[in-house]
Motif scaffolding. Structure first.
Motif, PDB file in Angstrom:
ATOM      1  N   ARG A   1       0.641  -1.134  -0.064  1.00  7.75           N
ATOM      2  CA  ARG A   1      -0.015  -0.037  -0.108  1.00  7.75           C
ATOM      3  C   ARG A   1       1.017   1.275   0.098  1.00  7.75           C
ATOM      4  O   ARG A   1       2.245   0.875   0.251  1.00  7.75           O
ATOM      5  CB  ARG A   1      -0.801   0.176   0.904  1.00  7.75           C
ATOM      6  CG  ARG A   1      -1.875  -1.164   0.853  1.00  7.75           C
ATOM      7  CD  ARG A   1      -3.406  -1.287   2.811  1.00  7.75           C
ATOM      8  NE  ARG A   1      -3.735   0.649   2.682  1.00  7.75           N
ATOM      9  CZ  ARG A   1      -3.928   0.699   3.883  1.00  7.75           C
ATOM     10  NH1 ARG A   1      -4.627  -0.708   5.504  1.00  7.75           N
ATOM     11  NH2 ARG A   1      -4.280   1.760   4.326  1.00  7.75           N
ATOM     12  N   ALA A   2       0.443   2.638  -0.674  1.00  5.18           N
ATOM     13  CA  ALA A   2       1.442   3.659  -1.307  1.00  5.18           C
ATOM     14  C   ALA A   2      -0.199   4.581  -0.490  1.00  5.18           C
ATOM     15  O   ALA A   2      -1.107   5.296  -1.378  1.00  5.18           O
ATOM     16  CB  ALA A   2       1.328   3.831  -2.320  1.00  5.18           C
ATOM     17  N   GLY A   3      -0.330   4.804   0.763  1.00  7.47           N
ATOM     18  CA  GLY A   3      -2.118   4.756   1.443  1.00  7.47           C
ATOM     19  C   GLY A   3      -2.903   4.358   1.018  1.00  7.47           C
ATOM     20  O   GLY A   3      -3.275   3.112   1.171  1.00  7.47           O
ATOM     21  N   GLU A   4      -3.635   5.237  -0.253  1.00  8.81           N
ATOM     22  CA  GLU A   4      -4.408   4.236  -0.175  1.00  8.81           C
ATOM     23  C   GLU A   4      -4.892   3.890  -1.817  1.00  8.81           C
ATOM     24  O   GLU A   4      -5.594   2.724  -1.920  1.00  8.81           O
ATOM     25  CB  GLU A   4      -6.440   5.251  -0.748  1.00  8.81           C
ATOM     26  CG  GLU A   4      -7.216   5.676   0.919  1.00  8.81           C
ATOM     27  CD  GLU A   4      -8.033   5.801   0.662  1.00  8.81           C
ATOM     28  OE1 GLU A   4      -8.368   6.943  -0.095  1.00  8.81           O
ATOM     29  OE2 GLU A   4      -8.765   7.544   1.351  1.00  8.81           O
ATOM     30  N   ARG A   5      -3.304   4.008  -2.530  1.00  5.53           N
ATOM     31  CA  ARG A   5      -3.025   3.443  -3.147  1.00  5.53           C
ATOM     32  C   ARG A   5      -2.991   2.123  -3.387  1.00  5.53           C
ATOM     33  O   ARG A   5      -1.722   2.099  -2.253  1.00  5.53           O
ATOM     34  CB  ARG A   5      -2.270   4.282  -4.411  1.00  5.53           C
ATOM     35  CG  ARG A   5      -1.327   3.761  -5.076  1.00  5.53           C
ATOM     36  CD  ARG A   5      -0.973   4.926  -6.367  1.00  5.53           C
ATOM     37  NE  ARG A   5      -1.714   5.658  -6.633  1.00  5.53           N
ATOM     38  CZ  ARG A   5      -0.683   6.797  -7.715  1.00  5.53           C
ATOM     39  NH1 ARG A   5       0.057   7.085  -7.405  1.00  5.53           N
ATOM     40  NH2 ARG A   5      -2.299   8.103  -7.979  1.00  5.53           N
ATOM     41  N   LEU A   6      -2.485   0.962  -4.568  1.00  2.00           N
ATOM     42  CA  LEU A   6      -1.600   0.000  -3.742  1.00  2.00           C
ATOM     43  C   LEU A   6      -0.968  -0.198  -5.513  1.00  2.00           C
ATOM     44  O   LEU A   6      -1.032   0.724  -6.577  1.00  2.00           O
ATOM     45  CB  LEU A   6      -2.861  -1.730  -4.456  1.00  2.00           C
ATOM     46  CG  LEU A   6      -3.470  -1.242  -3.569  1.00  2.00           C
ATOM     47  CD1 LEU A   6      -4.507  -2.436  -4.135  1.00  2.00           C
ATOM     48  CD2 LEU A   6      -3.148  -2.349  -2.045  1.00  2.00           C
ATOM     49  N   VAL A   7       0.120  -0.561  -4.599  1.00  2.00           N
ATOM     50  CA  VAL A   7       1.519  -0.680  -6.061  1.00  2.00           C
ATOM     51  C   VAL A   7       2.292  -1.886  -6.018  1.00  2.00           C
ATOM     52  O   VAL A   7       2.886  -2.760  -4.808  1.00  2.00           O
ATOM     53  CB  VAL A   7       2.617   0.190  -5.223  1.00  2.00           C
ATOM     54  CG1 VAL A   7       3.723   0.469  -6.444  1.00  2.00           C
ATOM     55  CG2 VAL A   7       2.241   1.331  -5.509  1.00  2.00           C
TER      56      VAL A   7
END
Length: 379
Positions: free
Chosen positions: A66-72
């Motif tokens: 997770r990058a905050g609410e984003r997925l990487v």
């Protein structure tokens, strides 16, 4: 030196040793063919930017975070995938400066992240994974190992001559040692580990890296598959029963002895004194006293365990190379298989805000909703 080891657990330790190198070889072959056609030199995959690919979402993915609410997610051929809708859809990052396989990724917030992979590469993003720059490669990593060995020799440390020989050989080999795991605890402090005992650390966000190979009681240079931190405690897991622990933020490490001599692909800290290590052929070992004593946790199948995660509610989930998800509600003392499972081998898993799990694997990424993370009794 030709590297032929498991890069991260996938279909099996032996299969995985083929998948990523083959993916990288395919990229190299395509680059070589293009170079031949144009009469240009064959490019170095570390210098060849990752290409846009309509099939990128179904390629081998080796880690997700997770990058905050984003997925990487990262994987073969330098592929970086991003999702802003909880894993329902994915797109490629705008700019990745290399085409080597990426094996792990870590973000400390919604913007700052690092990825590692083949050729000892470390990439850094400051915009949530949209664009990446190279911070380190295998040549610089080998030089860091040599710098450490020379400092030990100057100090008259025991075993310094052997370390000098090994570090010099690493430099001469070139950038052929993959980094397999990366972990940062904040914007400045991080660690990366990999093949042949390669171990690097930074305290300035990756602007400079130093080797800490000599701090590990790993004289045989066992491959290191995972590094994770919980406050000042670090755990490093690797092949042939390798398990190392630091309680002082990585300043020193002690070997954690277990009864199992096989490979560990990961370890979880479930409390101040509770450790769980997992790996080949369904091996799960638990210690409730900080690693002094261990008990093997029985599973119903001897299938290699590839990833583990402690969920927000304290539940522990392990994933195996068949795609099965195993759940423990008693701090790792016992596990039962969930009805839900991935359609293929799992390489990593992450929990998102709504409680769902997102899994990376052999054919891309999958989502398991929170409602599916329950054990259904079989009749």
């Amino acid at each position: 030196m030709v590297l032929n080891i498991a890069l991260r657990p996938l279909v099996a330790a032996t299969l995985l040793s083929l998948i990523c190198p083959l993916a990288t070889a395919a990229t190299a072959a395509a680059a070589a063919a293009a170079a031949t056609a144009t009469g240009q030199p064959v490019p170095d995959l570390m210098e060849l930017p990752a290409r846009a690919d309509v099939r990128a979402t179904s390629t081998v993915q080796l880690a997700v975070t997770r990058a905050g609410e984003r997925l990487v997610s990262v994987g073969a051929r330098g592929t970086v995938l991003l999702s802003d809708d909880g894993g329902a859809s994915w797109r490629q990052a705008r700019a990745v400066p290399a085409s080597v396989a990426l094996t792990d990724v870590c973000f400390v917030d919604e913007q700052l992240g690092w990825a590692v992979g083949h050729s000892g590469i470390v990439l850094h993003s400051r915009d949530g994974g949209e664009t990446w720059v190279r911070q380190l490669d295998g040549r610089q990593g080998a030089q860091a190992a040599l710098d450490e060995a020379q400092a030990l020799a100057a100090a008259g440390s025991d075993g310094a001559e052997r370390r000098l020989r090994e570090a010099q050989a690493m430099v001469e080999d070139g950038p052929d040692k993959p980094l397999l795991s990366v972990h940062f605890i904040d914007a400045r402090r991080g660690w990366a580990v990999g093949a042949y005992g390669l171990a690097l650390t930074t305290d300035d966000g990756g602007q400079s890296w130093q080797a800490f190979i000599a701090r590990l009681p790993n004289p045989r240079g066992k491959h290191l598959y995972q590094v994770r931190a919980d406050g000042a405690r670090l755990l490093i897991a690797g092949e042939q029963g390798a398990l190392f622990r630091s309680d002082d933020g990585g300043a020193s490490f002690a070997e954690v002895h277990t009864p199992y001599p096989g490979t560990f692909f990961g370890a979880l800290a479930l409390g101040p004194d509770t450790l769980l290590a997992y790996g080949l052929r369904g091996n799960v070992w638990r210690s409730g006293d900080g690693g002094a004593n261990w008990a093997q946790i029985a599973l119903d199948q001897e299938i290699t365990l590839t990833s583990g995660l402690r969920l927000a509610d304290g539940t522990v989930v392990l994933a195996d190379e068949s795609g099965r998800l195993l759940r423990s509600d008693d701090q790792g003392r016992s596990f039962r298989a969930l009805e839900a499972q991935a359609p293929n081998a799992v390489t990593a898993l992450v929990q998102i805000e709504d409680g769902a799990l997102v899994l990376s694997g052999a054919r891309g990424l999958n989502r398991v909703d929170a409602a599916q993370l329950v054990v259904t009794e079989r009749k």
